[in-house]
Design a protein around this motif. Sequence first.
Motif, short mmCIF file in Angstrom:
data_model
loop_
_atom_site.label_atom_id
_atom_site.label_comp_id
_atom_site.label_asym_id
_atom_site.label_seq_id
_atom_site.Cartn_x
_atom_site.Cartn_y
_atom_site.Cartn_z
N ALA A 34 0.83 -1.21 0.00
CA ALA A 34 0.00 0.00 0.00
C ALA A 34 0.86 1.26 0.00
O ALA A 34 0.55 2.22 -0.71
CB ALA A 34 -0.93 -0.01 1.21
N HIS A 45 -9.98 0.05 4.99
CA HIS A 45 -9.22 -0.59 3.91
C HIS A 45 -9.14 -2.10 4.14
O HIS A 45 -9.37 -2.88 3.22
CB HIS A 45 -7.78 -0.04 3.84
N PHE A 82 -9.09 3.69 -2.54
CA PHE A 82 -8.06 3.24 -3.47
C PHE A 82 -8.12 4.11 -4.73
O PHE A 82 -8.58 3.66 -5.78
CB PHE A 82 -8.27 1.76 -3.83
N LYS A 89 -5.52 -1.64 -7.52
CA LYS A 89 -4.74 -1.38 -6.30
C LYS A 89 -5.19 -2.27 -5.15
O LYS A 89 -4.37 -2.83 -4.43
CB LYS A 89 -4.85 0.09 -5.91
N ALA A 90 -6.50 -2.39 -4.98
CA ALA A 90 -7.02 -3.17 -3.85
C ALA A 90 -6.65 -4.65 -3.96
O ALA A 90 -6.26 -5.27 -2.97
CB ALA A 90 -8.54 -3.00 -3.75
#
Length: 103
Positions: A34, A45, A82, A89-90
């Motif tokens: 991250a 998140h 994100f 990205k996640a």
Amino acid sequence: MAEKVFAGVTVNVTEDGYLTDPNQWTKEIAVEIAKEEGIELTDKHFEVINFIREKTLNGESLTIRTIGKSGIVDTKGFYQLFPGAPLKKATKIAGVAKPSSCV
């Protein structure tokens, strides 16, 4: 296939930086991935990340819409958590394979 060190652990990654083995994933590794993506992880998140891991490791495919309907976060909130390419990205941070819907 490349190797990368996150949180003192050497892991195998694809050319795009996704873990090749989701079993190597830890929360500490997630925090470091991250950081590379410019994201500081919060409890929210991790709720999304855990949802993604649970679904993908059970063989389900994910879309932004699926996550928006998860009850954890709506689509707008997902983009805020994100930014830029939220699903890419996640999933990368979650240590699962890049979704086929992501270019």
